[in-house]
Scaffold this active site. Structure first.
Site, PDB file in Angstrom:
ATOM      1  CG  ASN A   1      -1.698   1.238   1.429  1.00 30.17           C
ATOM      2  OD1 ASN A   1      -1.812   2.043   0.503  1.00 30.17           O
ATOM      3  ND2 ASN A   1      -2.268   1.428   2.614  1.00 30.17           N
ATOM      4  CD1 TRP A   2       3.697   1.022  -2.829  1.00 28.53           C
ATOM      5  CD2 TRP A   2       3.698   2.192  -4.750  1.00 28.53           C
ATOM      6  NE1 TRP A   2       4.452   0.338  -3.736  1.00 28.53           N
ATOM      7  CE2 TRP A   2       4.476   1.029  -4.921  1.00 28.53           C
ATOM      8  CE3 TRP A   2       3.546   3.076  -5.813  1.00 28.53           C
ATOM      9  CZ2 TRP A   2       5.104   0.739  -6.138  1.00 28.53           C
ATOM     10  CZ3 TRP A   2       4.164   2.785  -7.021  1.00 28.53           C
ATOM     11  CH2 TRP A   2       4.939   1.627  -7.172  1.00 28.53           C
ATOM     12  CE  LYS A   3      -0.115   3.560   4.586  1.00 27.67           C
ATOM     13  NZ  LYS A   3      -0.118   3.741   6.021  1.00 27.67           N
TER      14      LYS A   3
ATOM     15  CG  HIS B   1      -5.819   2.251   5.023  1.00 19.64           C
ATOM     16  ND1 HIS B   1      -5.373   3.312   5.769  1.00 19.64           N
ATOM     17  CD2 HIS B   1      -4.831   1.318   5.029  1.00 19.64           C
ATOM     18  CE1 HIS B   1      -4.147   3.028   6.201  1.00 19.64           C
ATOM     19  NE2 HIS B   1      -3.791   1.832   5.769  1.00 19.64           N
TER      20      HIS B   1
ATOM     21  CD  GLU C   1      -2.909   5.990   6.389  1.00 17.82           C
ATOM     22  OE1 GLU C   1      -2.835   5.954   5.149  1.00 17.82           O
ATOM     23  OE2 GLU C   1      -2.063   5.464   7.141  1.00 17.82           O
TER      24      GLU C   1
ATOM     25  CD  GLU D   1      -3.522  -2.164   7.484  1.00 18.84           C
ATOM     26  OE1 GLU D   1      -2.414  -2.418   7.027  1.00 18.84           O
ATOM     27  OE2 GLU D   1      -4.170  -1.156   7.171  1.00 18.84           O
TER      28      GLU D   1
ATOM     29  N   GLY E   1       2.309   2.778  10.704  1.00 19.09           N
ATOM     30  CA  GLY E   1       3.271   3.858  10.508  1.00 19.09           C
ATOM     31  C   GLY E   1       4.020   4.281  11.762  1.00 19.09           C
TER      32      GLY E   1
ATOM     33  CB  SER F   1       5.051  -1.228  12.286  1.00 20.96           C
ATOM     34  OG  SER F   1       4.642   0.117  12.491  1.00 20.96           O
TER      35      SER F   1
HETATM   36  P1  PGA Z   1       2.716   0.707   7.680  1.00 23.41           P
HETATM   37  O1  PGA Z   1       1.253   0.905   7.054  1.00 23.41           O
HETATM   38  O2  PGA Z   1       3.279  -0.583   7.126  1.00 23.41           O
HETATM   39  O3  PGA Z   1       3.495   1.915   7.204  1.00 23.41           O
HETATM   40  O4  PGA Z   1       2.562   0.649   9.157  1.00 23.41           O
HETATM   41  C1  PGA Z   1       0.394  -0.190   6.885  1.00 23.41           C
HETATM   42  C2  PGA Z   1      -0.897   0.274   6.248  1.00 23.41           C
HETATM   43  O5  PGA Z   1      -1.333   1.398   6.551  1.00 23.41           O
HETATM   44  O6  PGA Z   1      -1.511  -0.441   5.447  1.00 23.41           O
END
Ligand code: PGA
Length: 246
Positions: free
Chosen positions: A7-9, A93, A95, A164, A170, A209
């Site tokens: 997931n590159w966001k 997600h 976010e 998650e 993150g 993470s």
């Molecule tokens: P992260 O993000 O690996 O940077 O913790 C995971 C995600 O949001 O899917």
């Protein structure tokens, strides 16, 4: 088969996507032994699809709207994603939920729209830090899964779920493999109750993470049926190490 998804966001322009894929494909071998998925931003999907064709690496989007077309400025629909070569879409997600205010009802509509289009959604669920402190982890996850699948319980075999924990995304602080396994087992049990016929077809991924240094520990557990990787997927070599951590 396990699913390892990047997931590159909101990262990488088209030219950066091209550089990444050129480099990443050099690391890919035995693509039939695991499912590898890249989810770049919308603007990179077209070029990514062209470069990934024939490689065995799959393509997904990070979000979509639930209508097929119309006056929804700035949105992208499931048919648009399908035509551009996406097989997967990340839905709900954390976010999207917490920065953009997506609620369970909207997530449910998005899942339905993706399934109608033949896209396989990766539904994201997970508790916040305060939920975990209050002993509410299982309750929060159960509510998110039940509301997301409301009315489409019998199609649960056509989605995957990423667990998650919000506090692990993150932050550099992942859940322990044991804590993740407990939630994964709980979700499997819940799905068995909601859709007895769907048995085993929904993979439960872990996200939050994940790094090359901790991926192997998670993968010792058969309950961890894949990863959704953010930060550590942005470098092709680092993501390849996670893909081949088992
Ligand atoms: P992260 O993000 O690996 O940077 O913790 C995971 C995600 O949001 O899917």
């Amino acid at each position: 088969m396990r699913l390892i998804a990047a997931n590159w966001k909101m990262n990488k322009t088209v030219s950066q996507t091209q550089d990444y894929i050129r480099s990443f494909l050099k690391f890919v071998e035995h693509p039939e032994s695991r499912e590898i998925l890249l989810c770049p931003p919308f603007t990179s999907l077209y070029v990514a699809h062209q470069m990934l064709e024939g490689s065995g690496v799959k393509l997904g989007a990070q979000n979509c709207y639930y209508e097929k077309s119309g006056a929804f400025t700035g949105e992208i629909s499931p048919p648009m994603l399908r035509e551009i070569g996406c097989e997967y879409v990340i839905i709900g997600h954390s976010e999207r939920r917490h920065i953009f205010g997506e609620d369970d009802e909207m997530i449910n509509k998005k899942l339905i729209a993706c399934l109608e289009e033949g896209l396989r959604p990766i539904l994201c669920v997970g508790e916040k830090h305060e939920d975990r402190e209050a002993g509410m982890t299982f309750k929060v996850v159960e509510t998110q899964v039940r509301l997301a699948l409301s009315g489409i319980e019998d199609m649960s075999d056509r989605i995957d779920i990423a667990y998650e924990p919000v506090w692990a995304i993150g932050t550099g602080v992942p859940a322990t493999p044991e804590d993740a396994v407990a939630v994964h087992r709980f979700i499997k049990e819940l799905l068995r109750e909601m859709n007895p016929k769907g048995e085993g077809k929904t993979r439960i991924l872990y996200g939050g993470s994940v790094k090359p240094t901790n991926a192997g520990e998670f993968m010792k557990h058969p309950e961890i049926e894949g990863f959704l990787v953010g930060g550590a997927s942005l470098d092709p070599e680092s993501f390849a190490k996670i893909v081949y951590s088992f």
